[in-house]
Design a protein around this motif. Structure first.
Motif, PDB file in Angstrom:
ATOM      1  N   VAL A 111       0.833  -1.207   0.000  1.00 40.31           N
ATOM      2  CA  VAL A 111       0.000   0.000   0.000  1.00 40.31           C
ATOM      3  C   VAL A 111       0.871   1.263   0.000  1.00 40.31           C
ATOM      4  O   VAL A 111       1.833   1.361   0.754  1.00 40.31           O
ATOM      5  CB  VAL A 111      -0.929   0.036   1.237  1.00 40.31           C
ATOM      6  N   VAL A 112       0.484   2.193  -0.858  1.00 37.89           N
ATOM      7  CA  VAL A 112       1.031   3.551  -0.785  1.00 37.89           C
ATOM      8  C   VAL A 112      -0.070   4.392  -0.141  1.00 37.89           C
ATOM      9  O   VAL A 112      -1.163   4.541  -0.712  1.00 37.89           O
ATOM     10  CB  VAL A 112       1.378   4.094  -2.182  1.00 37.89           C
ATOM     11  N   ALA A 113       0.196   4.881   1.072  1.00 38.49           N
ATOM     12  CA  ALA A 113      -0.838   5.607   1.816  1.00 38.49           C
ATOM     13  C   ALA A 113      -0.291   6.941   2.301  1.00 38.49           C
ATOM     14  O   ALA A 113       0.914   7.190   2.245  1.00 38.49           O
ATOM     15  CB  ALA A 113      -1.291   4.767   3.011  1.00 38.49           C
ATOM     16  N   THR A 114      -1.209   7.773   2.790  1.00 33.00           N
ATOM     17  CA  THR A 114      -0.797   9.086   3.295  1.00 33.00           C
ATOM     18  C   THR A 114      -0.211   8.938   4.702  1.00 33.00           C
ATOM     19  O   THR A 114      -0.725   8.154   5.515  1.00 33.00           O
ATOM     20  CB  THR A 114      -2.014  10.027   3.313  1.00 33.00           C
ATOM     21  N   GLU A 115       0.847   9.673   4.963  1.00 30.12           N
ATOM     22  CA  GLU A 115       1.497   9.640   6.288  1.00 30.12           C
ATOM     23  C   GLU A 115       0.470   9.827   7.389  1.00 30.12           C
ATOM     24  O   GLU A 115      -0.446  10.646   7.264  1.00 30.12           O
ATOM     25  CB  GLU A 115       2.474  10.829   6.393  1.00 30.12           C
ATOM     26  N   GLY A 116       0.667   9.097   8.491  1.00 29.17           N
ATOM     27  CA  GLY A 116      -0.198   9.275   9.644  1.00 29.17           C
ATOM     28  C   GLY A 116      -1.457   8.436   9.576  1.00 29.17           C
ATOM     29  O   GLY A 116      -2.296   8.503  10.481  1.00 29.17           O
ATOM     30  N   ASN A 117      -1.610   7.617   8.556  1.00 28.08           N
ATOM     31  CA  ASN A 117      -2.793   6.761   8.463  1.00 28.08           C
ATOM     32  C   ASN A 117      -2.498   5.453   9.195  1.00 28.08           C
ATOM     33  O   ASN A 117      -1.899   4.532   8.641  1.00 28.08           O
ATOM     34  CB  ASN A 117      -3.120   6.506   6.983  1.00 28.08           C
ATOM     35  N   ALA A 118      -2.906   5.394  10.487  1.00 25.82           N
ATOM     36  CA  ALA A 118      -2.553   4.239  11.310  1.00 25.82           C
ATOM     37  C   ALA A 118      -3.402   3.026  10.953  1.00 25.82           C
ATOM     38  O   ALA A 118      -2.934   1.896  10.979  1.00 25.82           O
ATOM     39  CB  ALA A 118      -2.720   4.602  12.778  1.00 25.82           C
ATOM     40  N   GLU A 119      -4.644   3.280  10.584  1.00 26.98           N
ATOM     41  CA  GLU A 119      -5.548   2.138  10.415  1.00 26.98           C
ATOM     42  C   GLU A 119      -5.194   1.251   9.223  1.00 26.98           C
ATOM     43  O   GLU A 119      -5.559   0.099   9.167  1.00 26.98           O
ATOM     44  CB  GLU A 119      -7.010   2.601  10.355  1.00 26.98           C
ATOM     45  N   ILE A 120      -4.428   1.801   8.274  1.00 27.21           N
ATOM     46  CA  ILE A 120      -4.145   0.998   7.084  1.00 27.21           C
ATOM     47  C   ILE A 120      -3.030  -0.029   7.336  1.00 27.21           C
ATOM     48  O   ILE A 120      -2.918  -1.029   6.641  1.00 27.21           O
ATOM     49  CB  ILE A 120      -3.821   1.888   5.869  1.00 27.21           C
ATOM     50  N   GLU A 121      -2.246   0.242   8.392  1.00 22.90           N
ATOM     51  CA  GLU A 121      -1.099  -0.627   8.658  1.00 22.90           C
ATOM     52  C   GLU A 121      -1.477  -2.089   8.778  1.00 22.90           C
ATOM     53  O   GLU A 121      -0.830  -2.965   8.227  1.00 22.90           O
ATOM     54  CB  GLU A 121      -0.409  -0.178   9.941  1.00 22.90           C
ATOM     55  N   GLU A 122      -2.578  -2.347   9.499  1.00 24.34           N
ATOM     56  CA  GLU A 122      -2.931  -3.748   9.727  1.00 24.34           C
ATOM     57  C   GLU A 122      -3.461  -4.443   8.473  1.00 24.34           C
ATOM     58  O   GLU A 122      -3.525  -5.659   8.414  1.00 24.34           O
ATOM     59  CB  GLU A 122      -3.974  -3.838  10.847  1.00 24.34           C
ATOM     60  N   ARG A 123      -3.820  -3.647   7.469  1.00 25.47           N
ATOM     61  CA  ARG A 123      -4.336  -4.264   6.245  1.00 25.47           C
ATOM     62  C   ARG A 123      -3.220  -4.544   5.233  1.00 25.47           C
ATOM     63  O   ARG A 123      -3.449  -5.179   4.221  1.00 25.47           O
ATOM     64  CB  ARG A 123      -5.343  -3.338   5.565  1.00 25.47           C
ATOM     65  N   ALA A 124      -2.025  -3.981   5.503  1.00 27.67           N
ATOM     66  CA  ALA A 124      -0.968  -4.023   4.484  1.00 27.67           C
ATOM     67  C   ALA A 124       0.138  -5.006   4.859  1.00 27.67           C
ATOM     68  O   ALA A 124       0.565  -5.067   6.012  1.00 27.67           O
ATOM     69  CB  ALA A 124      -0.374  -2.632   4.317  1.00 27.67           C
ATOM     70  N   ASP A 125       0.610  -5.769   3.886  1.00 31.44           N
ATOM     71  CA  ASP A 125       1.823  -6.566   4.104  1.00 31.44           C
ATOM     72  C   ASP A 125       3.037  -5.647   4.040  1.00 31.44           C
ATOM     73  O   ASP A 125       4.039  -5.885   4.706  1.00 31.44           O
ATOM     74  CB  ASP A 125       1.925  -7.652   3.028  1.00 31.44           C
ATOM     75  N   HIS A 126       2.970  -4.660   3.169  1.00 33.32           N
ATOM     76  CA  HIS A 126       4.057  -3.671   3.062  1.00 33.32           C
ATOM     77  C   HIS A 126       3.425  -2.291   2.928  1.00 33.32           C
ATOM     78  O   HIS A 126       2.491  -2.131   2.138  1.00 33.32           O
ATOM     79  CB  HIS A 126       4.911  -3.910   1.822  1.00 33.32           C
ATOM     80  N   LEU A 127       3.951  -1.334   3.660  1.00 35.14           N
ATOM     81  CA  LEU A 127       3.374   0.014   3.626  1.00 35.14           C
ATOM     82  C   LEU A 127       4.441   1.048   3.246  1.00 35.14           C
ATOM     83  O   LEU A 127       5.553   1.034   3.771  1.00 35.14           O
ATOM     84  CB  LEU A 127       2.809   0.357   5.014  1.00 35.14           C
ATOM     85  N   ILE A 128       4.087   1.919   2.315  1.00 35.36           N
ATOM     86  CA  ILE A 128       4.950   3.054   1.950  1.00 35.36           C
ATOM     87  C   ILE A 128       4.092   4.298   2.166  1.00 35.36           C
ATOM     88  O   ILE A 128       2.927   4.317   1.743  1.00 35.36           O
ATOM     89  CB  ILE A 128       5.365   2.979   0.467  1.00 35.36           C
ATOM     90  N   THR A 129       4.647   5.309   2.792  1.00 35.96           N
ATOM     91  CA  THR A 129       3.819   6.498   3.024  1.00 35.96           C
ATOM     92  C   THR A 129       4.337   7.685   2.210  1.00 35.96           C
ATOM     93  O   THR A 129       5.524   7.785   1.912  1.00 35.96           O
ATOM     94  CB  THR A 129       3.799   6.888   4.525  1.00 35.96           C
ATOM     95  N   ILE A 130       3.397   8.554   1.878  1.00 38.87           N
ATOM     96  CA  ILE A 130       3.752   9.808   1.198  1.00 38.87           C
ATOM     97  C   ILE A 130       3.119  10.965   1.978  1.00 38.87           C
ATOM     98  O   ILE A 130       2.100  10.773   2.647  1.00 38.87           O
ATOM     99  CB  ILE A 130       3.265   9.828  -0.278  1.00 38.87           C
ATOM    100  N   PRO A 131       3.698  12.141   1.907  1.00 37.78           N
ATOM    101  CA  PRO A 131       3.134  13.276   2.648  1.00 37.78           C
ATOM    102  C   PRO A 131       1.741  13.648   2.144  1.00 37.78           C
ATOM    103  O   PRO A 131       1.383  13.371   0.997  1.00 37.78           O
ATOM    104  CB  PRO A 131       4.127  14.413   2.373  1.00 37.78           C
ATOM    105  N   GLU A 132       0.991  14.281   3.024  1.00 40.22           N
ATOM    106  CA  GLU A 132      -0.358  14.771   2.697  1.00 40.22           C
ATOM    107  C   GLU A 132      -0.274  15.790   1.548  1.00 40.22           C
ATOM    108  O   GLU A 132       0.642  16.621   1.512  1.00 40.22           O
ATOM    109  CB  GLU A 132      -0.903  15.450   3.964  1.00 40.22           C
TER     110      GLU A 132
END
Ligand code: G6P
Length: 619
Positions: free
Chosen positions: A556-577
């Protein structure tokens, strides 16, 4: 697509040709060769493979050879073997040609030349041109002579008048060891004018080491060079004057600068390249954008009823983002068409239709053909182009340059973000002229100005992204899924992975997955979701769950600070708002890095991927 370089001067030509070919290698790299004027004859050395392979077979001492031509090939007619490699000599052995483009009537000409007893060694269209020049040169008296004109130049002109199709050519003749002829139609050709030396090349990259002064040939123009100077004519023998121009980039910009690959360098350049692209164009105080290149077209653009973006490859994906931007900010109906399809589909171009061609190189044959088609139908045609002075830049009525410097990596990266930045600026300015308040426009401009810095923050995750690539490197099929503004980014992410890692990947609007591609999901198949903040965020969470439930691997590529997505992702990459409409410039960065690292991990030549070329000058 195919690189040409030729040298005439005081130095040994061979090392200059080899160095020039290395700089042009990104244009094609399946075979290569050079021809030197030597001891009253022409010495050709060529091979299949890359310039490094050519270097290994060079076995002729170079001293005294001050004129030569070279070529690095991307095969069209005839497989990439040594016989089909350029240069091609004619049947008399006096003429040698390097060629970029396609001679469309080569078959008819070949049949005729064969009936005249001319023998052919290769399957290429180029050998038809060298033999045609040779034949005309050989039979000059029989055709009534050439008056006062140089016979070699005359024969070249006659031949070029007979061929259909496209060419950028450099030609030499052993009877004239101090004469080099170049000509172009549809493929680029530039003459670098140094101090007592000349470098003729399809790309300024092969010239800047020697001189920054150049003339850019236009279609159906030719240049004749000798050690005393040069002159330009049309291929119909009308003398023309051409201005010397300054090449706008430096050697430094085309060197690796400590990076292992041009692609990685260009990915990391993006904070700077985007700042340059937007520099001086954003007027935050007045909520305005300055786009000097289209200043005279702004009224027409503001009143446009319909905008058609046309492009190929990565530039097409930028066009798709542009379509969203223009509709969202300026409320002008817009659509994006593959250039190759646009030109053959009898497009409807009415009053108020504006066609915008997007191209990094400004030389892509399909895009150029679409430009010509649109012009023929009376459309106003604008260009969003990176290479200054390129054919598309010159063929369009007006345009906006990207100003990101040369892009060498075959997989386009910094051009994409700059194309989207230019489209964002265009949409804001047109919006402002139509209905956006100056406050709203100023707010958008503020956000846009922050994008380069935000890209810098994403680049710091490069190592983390390499780990994600490593953990999935054995997977042969990937999905890239996004909605809204991120849908074109999903397409671009899949294209990047395919181009350089040769992993099969499909990009989709996430909701479309359930209409077919979901059947593919099993056994940890990687699915890359662009789940950044925006009106469709909840919907994409639903799509993530659908893939998870079927055993897919969730990246998942998600917005920084999105805690709830962590548990759904095997791998998480964040980008700024960032506002949804500017997110593509951010969300594409992790996908560029993912593709880069996957290709390196698989041991591929990132800057020269299999079967591809940077600038595709055939249709
Ligand atoms: C080639 C390149 C792509 C590029 C496309 C369009 O296929 O490999 O990276 O996106 O051409 O090129 P252009 O120069 O017109 O943007």
């Amino acid at each position: 697509m195919c690189g040409i370089v030729a040298y005439l001067g005081r130095k040994a030509a061979q090392p200059i040709l080899i160095e020039g070919l290395k700089r042009l290698e990104y244009r094609g790299y399946d075979s290569a060769g050079i021809a030197l004027l030597k001891n009253g004859g022409i010495c050709v050395q060529k091979t299949s493979g890359r310039i490094s392979a050519l270097e290994q077979i060079l076995n002729v001492p170079t001293s005294g050879d001050v004129l030569g031509i070279g070529h690095t090939r991307w095969a069209t007619h005839g497989e990439p073997n040594t016989v089909n490699a350029h240069p091609h000599t004619d049947y008399t052995g006096k003429i040698a040609v390097v060629h970029n483009g396609i001679i469309e009537n080569y078959s008819t000409l070949k049949t005729w030349l064969k009936s005249e007893g001319v023998a052919f060694a290769s399957q290429t269209d180029t050998e038809v041109l060298s033999n045609l020049i040779g034949y005309l040169y050989d039979h000059i008296e029989a055709s009534g002579g050439c008056g006062n004109q140089n016979p070699f130049e005359w024969a070249v002109q006659q031949a070029l008048q007979k061929v259909h199709g496209t060419f950028g050519v450099a030609i030499v003749c052993s009877d004239y060891p101090d004469l080099l002829i170049g000509a172009k139609r549809g493929s680029p050709l530039i003459l670098g004018v140094g101090d007592g030396e000349y470098v003729l090349a399809s790309d300024a990259a092969a010239i800047v080491e020697h001189t920054t002064r150049a003339i850019y040939l236009a279609d159906n123009e030719m240049v004749t060079v000798n050690s005393d100077g040069f002159y330009t004519k049309t291929v119909n023998n009308v003398v023309i004057a051409k201005d010397l121009k300054e090449i706008e980039f430096s050697l430094e910009q085309i060197e690796l600068g400590g990076y292992p690959h041009h692609m990685l360098k260009e990915i990391f350049e993006q904070p700077d390249s985007l700042s340059t692209c937007m520099g001086g164009r954003l007027d935050r105080q007045w909520g305005k954008i300055k786009l000097g290149g289209i200043a005279d077209s702004l009224r027409e653009l503001t009143q446009a009823k319909h905008v058609i973006f046309t492009a190929c490859g990565t530039a097409f994906h930028a066009g798709l983002v542009g379509e969203f931007l223009l509709e969202h900010l300026a409320r002008i109906p817009a659509e994006t068409e593959y250039a190759s399809e646009f030109r053959y589909r009898n497009p409807i171009i009415g009053d108020g239709t504006i066609v915008v061609a997007i191209s990094q190189s400004g030389e892509t044959a399909d895009t150029l053909a679409a430009v010509e088609q649109a012009k023929e139908r009376g459309a106003k045609v604008l260009g969003i182009v990176n290479v200054v002075g390129s054919t598309i830049a010159r063929s369009t009525d007006a345009g906006i340059y990207l100003h990101v410097g040369p892009e060498i990596g075959v997989a386009s990266t910094k051009a994409f973000t700059a194309q989207v930045a230019v489209l964002s600026m265009l949409a804001i300015e047109l919006g402002r002229r139509r209905h956006l308040s100056s406050d709203d426009a100023a707010r958008y401009i503020d956000e846009l100005a922050q994008i380069p810095e935000k890209i810098g923050a994403i680049l710091q995750q490069s190592d983390h992204i390499r780990e994600i690539a490593a953990a999935n490197i054995d997977k042969e099929n990937w999905l890239f899924l996004g909605r809204g503004f991120n849908y074109p980014v999903a397409l671009e992410g899949a294209l990047k992975l395919k181009e350089i890692s040769y992993i099969h990947a499909e990009g989709l609007p996430a909701a479309e997955m359930k209409h077919g591609p979901i059947a593919l999901i099993a056994d940890g198949m990687p699915a890359v979701f662009l789940a950044t903040t925006g009106p469709q965020y909840d919907k994409i969470i639903g799509n993530i769950e659908e893939v998870r439930a079927r055993g897919g691997r969730i990246i998942v590529v998600a917005t920084e600070g999105n805690a709830e997505i962590e548990e759904r992702a095997d791998h998480l990459i964040t980008i700024p708002e960032a506002p949804e409409l500017f997110q593509p410039m951010l969300s594409v960065i992790p996908l560029q890095l993912l593709a880069y690292h996957a290709a390196v991990l698989r041991g591929h030549d990132v800057d020269k991927p299999r079967n591809l070329a940077k600038s595709v000058t055939v249709e």
